[in-house]
Every structure is written in structure tokens, then in C-alpha cells.
Motif scaffolding. Structure first.
Motif, short mmCIF file in Angstrom:
data_model
loop_
_atom_site.label_atom_id
_atom_site.label_comp_id
_atom_site.label_asym_id
_atom_site.label_seq_id
_atom_site.Cartn_x
_atom_site.Cartn_y
_atom_site.Cartn_z
N GLU A 1 0.81 -1.26 -0.03
CA GLU A 1 -0.05 0.21 0.04
C GLU A 1 0.77 1.21 0.05
O GLU A 1 0.75 2.10 -0.55
CB GLU A 1 -0.73 0.09 1.02
CG GLU A 1 -1.96 -1.09 1.09
CD GLU A 1 -1.59 -2.29 1.67
OE1 GLU A 1 -0.32 -2.37 1.80
OE2 GLU A 1 -2.40 -3.17 2.01
N ALA A 2 1.98 1.17 0.65
CA ALA A 2 3.03 2.22 0.98
C ALA A 2 3.61 2.62 -0.57
O ALA A 2 3.46 3.90 -1.02
CB ALA A 2 3.95 1.77 1.61
N LEU A 3 3.83 1.64 -1.25
CA LEU A 3 4.45 1.69 -2.55
C LEU A 3 3.40 2.41 -3.57
O LEU A 3 3.67 3.22 -4.36
CB LEU A 3 4.93 0.28 -3.04
CG LEU A 3 5.89 0.40 -4.43
CD1 LEU A 3 6.98 1.33 -4.32
CD2 LEU A 3 6.18 -1.18 -4.79
N ALA A 4 2.17 1.64 -3.53
CA ALA A 4 1.27 2.25 -4.29
C ALA A 4 0.73 3.67 -4.12
O ALA A 4 0.61 4.56 -5.06
CB ALA A 4 -0.14 1.39 -4.19
N LYS A 5 0.97 3.93 -2.96
CA LYS A 5 0.51 5.45 -2.41
C LYS A 5 1.87 6.55 -2.94
O LYS A 5 1.42 7.44 -3.71
CB LYS A 5 0.60 5.75 -0.98
CG LYS A 5 0.20 7.04 -0.48
CD LYS A 5 -1.09 7.46 -0.76
CE LYS A 5 -1.31 8.83 -0.03
NZ LYS A 5 -2.66 9.54 -0.53
N ALA A 6 3.08 5.88 -3.13
CA ALA A 6 4.22 6.65 -3.46
C ALA A 6 4.21 6.83 -4.95
O ALA A 6 4.39 7.79 -5.49
CB ALA A 6 5.44 6.06 -3.27
N ASP A 7 3.71 5.73 -5.66
CA ASP A 7 3.48 5.93 -7.36
C ASP A 7 2.35 6.65 -7.48
O ASP A 7 2.68 7.49 -8.58
CB ASP A 7 3.34 4.29 -7.76
CG ASP A 7 4.57 3.32 -7.56
OD1 ASP A 7 5.68 4.09 -7.72
OD2 ASP A 7 4.44 2.32 -7.69
N GLN A 8 1.24 6.87 -6.83
CA GLN A 8 0.35 7.73 -7.09
C GLN A 8 0.72 9.06 -6.88
O GLN A 8 0.45 10.05 -7.79
CB GLN A 8 -0.82 7.22 -6.02
CG GLN A 8 -2.03 8.32 -6.33
CD GLN A 8 -3.33 7.93 -5.27
OE1 GLN A 8 -3.20 7.24 -4.37
NE2 GLN A 8 -4.12 8.77 -5.44
N TYR A 9 1.42 9.25 -6.12
CA TYR A 9 1.94 10.85 -5.93
C TYR A 9 3.06 10.92 -6.90
O TYR A 9 2.89 12.31 -7.30
CB TYR A 9 2.82 10.77 -4.40
CG TYR A 9 3.58 12.05 -4.14
CD1 TYR A 9 2.58 12.95 -3.45
CD2 TYR A 9 4.59 12.53 -4.56
CE1 TYR A 9 3.28 14.35 -3.06
CE2 TYR A 9 5.23 13.69 -4.45
CZ TYR A 9 4.77 14.54 -3.43
OH TYR A 9 5.28 15.80 -3.29
N LEU A 10 3.66 10.33 -7.20
CA LEU A 10 4.77 10.48 -8.34
C LEU A 10 4.14 10.41 -9.64
O LEU A 10 4.79 10.76 -10.64
CB LEU A 10 5.74 9.46 -8.45
CG LEU A 10 6.93 9.40 -7.04
CD1 LEU A 10 7.53 8.20 -7.02
CD2 LEU A 10 7.74 10.68 -7.22
N THR A 11 2.86 10.17 -9.67
CA THR A 11 2.31 10.30 -11.17
C THR A 11 2.21 11.81 -11.50
O THR A 11 2.40 12.20 -12.81
CB THR A 11 1.05 9.68 -11.17
OG1 THR A 11 1.03 8.30 -11.00
CG2 THR A 11 0.18 9.94 -12.50
N SER A 12 1.70 12.63 -10.43
CA SER A 12 1.75 14.07 -10.90
C SER A 12 2.93 15.09 -10.33
O SER A 12 3.16 16.02 -10.95
CB SER A 12 0.54 14.44 -9.80
OG SER A 12 0.71 14.26 -8.45
#
Length: 346
Positions: free
Chosen positions: A59-70
Motif C-alpha cells: 500500500e505504501a508503494l502504491a501511495k508513493a507511485d500515485q503521488y509520483l504520477t503528478s
């Protein structure tokens, strides 16, 4: 100028005899909390940190990837992502993340350090050495990288001595050297600190002079001379004032005040001359649109005309917000306390 992501007390170890110290996750998160201008980002960093501490790495990695999308270039979240990948055992991905980070932000020493730890874990000690040398070249005062580089050199020496014994078993001079290095690793491994946060160093309590029986009151009462404790506290206050003035000059890009905080006996790192060091500092400070240097957890010790100030430094600018542990060694010159040595890291 250095932009470390680490905090004191957060140390993890790699497989190099459990020697190398890797920068931990929570430090990178906390750096964003120092500036009100990055409140939204701070919430994202804090959430990633919470998920990791809860063991929810996916979940932490998914959250980080989501943030890095923008915000694909955000160095702090990318550093966090590399740490999460490391914690998840995704070494290849973590190496790729930290490698890309060193390419995009070559002025940051911490990604080089973590990259070196990953290489050491794969017994790629030449690559680890090269990464640590880059970390030190970027920040010559980076104590963690210096320590790790020493461990890597020791491991390379161990391998070389082992090879020498294989080729010449009768060489009596090699075996004691190999034994010495192996014992060094074994002794250090016993003292490995866990990744849990260590408490901040406490300020030493002032020593109270023993009570003395009062003498007969003289005809004219003179004020008692200052005790050693009172004098020491006065010097501690003077050191604190000097440290905060240095930080204020840095924050306001007052180069005269900033450079004037350093003693003429200050030795610049990496063999630089004083003029080269000053030119480098101006090039790193003056172009910034804004700079903020906040000091907390200040711990001062005074011994005669020498003092040491240890504190947590929160640096923020138009391009980055980071925190680190900082140590300033100072000497009293006339009525001023001036910096003779500075170092960054735990």
C-alpha cells in the motif's frame, strides 16, 4: 550545501558484516514537515510513512507511485520509494530507483549512500566504493558515507588478503592481517543498533559546586564571583547565539555574516582552499530564491575556549526541504565563538 534525508537514531545495516548504514524511511518523511509551504506534500509523506510502519509495504508503494504520477521529479518521494523497495526485498528495483535519483539530483549524497548499501549486500564492493566516493565528493562532511567507505575498504582488503593466502599459503604476514579485519567486523556486529528511533541526546546537567559553610559577614559585602557553572552557562548562551546568528545569516543569504561565522582556522573539506570553499558556498546559496535554516534540539558542550554544538537542522529552499543532524565545532576568538569544523550525519 547538503540535503541529507537522514535523522539520528534511524540506522539499518546491510550484509557487509552487518556494517553499512542505510538511511531510513521516517527521516525522509519528516523533512517535509518543516515548511508550511509543503503541507499537502507533508500529508502524503506522513501517510506513506504510516503505511510502512504498519507493515503495509504494498500500500505504501502504491501511495508513493500515485503521488509520483503528478510529481515525477519529487526527490523526497522517490527516495521514499527506493527505501520501500529495499524494505520489500525488491533490490533490483531499489537500485534502479536510487541510480535514477543520483542522475537527476547528483548533488544529493544520500541516494549514493543507499545505493552503496544495496551493492554491498550483493557483494559488489567495487560499485559500493564508487557510490560512496561520489557521496563524499558531493558532501565531504557526510560522516555516514565516510564510515561506510571505511567498511567497504576493509571488506575489499579482507578479500585481497584471502586471495593472497590462497595463492601463497606460506606467507606468514598475511594471516594476522586477515584475522585482524575479521575480528574488527565481528566486534562491530555485536554493537549493531536496531532501526528503532533513539532518543535525542540529553543536555548534560550542570554540576553544582558543593555547599560551603558561610563565613562571617564582612563590614562591606562584595558580590560573590561567578561560579564555574554560571560561567559555563554564560558561554553556552554565547555559543547558542553564535549558532543561531549563523543560521539566520544563511537563511537571509547574508554571505558576509555567514562566511564571517567561520574561523580563519576553519579547514574546508576535501582539500579545498578557503577561497575555493567560499566561492562554492556562494554559488550554492546566492542563486536560491529563498532559504530557510531552522535549528532544533540544540545541545551545547563547552570546554574552556572550545565548544561543540549538536542539533537538528531543517533546510528548506525553493527546490528542496530536508533535515539532518549537524555538528559544529567552535573556538572562542576574542569575544566571538567561531566555527572551526562542521560535519553532517549521525
Amino acid at each position: 550545501m547538503t540535503y541529507p534525508f537522514d535523522q539520528p537514531g534511524h540506522t539499518l545495516r546491510a550484509s557487509l558484516g552487518k556494517q553499512l548504514r542505510r538511511l531510513a524511511l521516517s527521516a525522509a518523511v519528516s523533512t517535509a514537515l518543516v515548511s508550511p509551504m509543503v503541507t499537502a506534500q507533508a500529508d502524503d509523506y506522513a501517510e506513506v510513512n504510516r503505511l510502512v510502519r504498519a507493515g503495509q509495504l504494498s500500500e505504501a508503494l502504491a501511495k508513493a507511485d500515485q503521488y509520483l504520477t503528478s510529481k515525477p521529479r519529487d526527490p523526497q518521494m522517490r527516495f521514499l520509494k527506493g527505501v520501500i523497495q529495499t524494505e520489500s526485498g525488491k533490490t533490483t528495483e531499489a537500485i534502479a530507483t536510487f541510480s535514477k535519483l543520483t542522475g537527476d539530483f547528483p548533488e544529493l549524497p544520500e541516494p549514493y549512500n543507499n545505493l552503496a548499501v544495496l551493492y554491498a549486500g550483493q557483494s559488489q564492493f567495487d560499485k559500493a566504493r564508487a557510490a560512496l566516493e561520489m557521496a563524499i565528493r558531493t558532501n565531504p562532511s557526510y560522516a555516514t558515507a565516510h564510515e561506510n567507505l571505511g567498511d567497504v575498504y576493509a571488506k575489499l582488503a579482507s578479500q585481497a588478503y584471502s586471495k593472497a593466502l590462497q595463492l601463497d599459503a606460506g606467507n606468514a604476514a598475511v594471516a594476522p592481517k586477515l584475522s585482524l579485519i575479521r575480528n574488527l567486523f565481528a566486534a562491530d556486529a555485536k554493537g549493531v543498533r536496531p532501526a528503532a528511533s533513539a532518543p535525542e541526546p540529553a543536555v548534560a546537567a550542570a554540576v553544582t559546586a558543593p555547599a560551603v559553610a558561610p563565613a562571617a559577614t564582612p563590614a562591606v559585602v562584595k558580590p560573590a564571583p561567578a561560579t564555574a557553572t554560571e560561567t559555563n552557562r554564560g558561554e553556552e548562551d554565547a555559543v547558542e547565539e553564535a549558532v543561531r546568528a549563523w543560521a539566520k545569516a544563511w537563511s537571509s543569504k547574508n554571505m558576509s555574516g555567514y562566511l564571517g561565522a567561520y574561523s580563519t582556522s576553519f579547514t574546508p573539506p576535501a582539500g579545498q582552499s578557503r577561497s575555493e570553499w567560499e566561492t562554492d558556498r556562494k554559488a550554492r546559496i546566492v542563486p536560491r530564491a529563498r532559504i530557510g535554516v531552522d535549528i532544533s534540539n540544540l545541545n551545547i558542550t563547552v570546554n574552556g575556549n572550545r565548544a561543540t554544538a549538536r542539533f537538528r537542522q531543517a533546510y528548506s529552499s525553493d527546490t528542496l526541504n530536508v533535515t539532518s543532524r549537524k555538528t559544529l565545532d567552535m573556538v572562542k576568538t576574542g569575544n566571538r565563538w567561531l566555527i572551526v569544523r562542521e560535519s553532517t550525519g549521525s
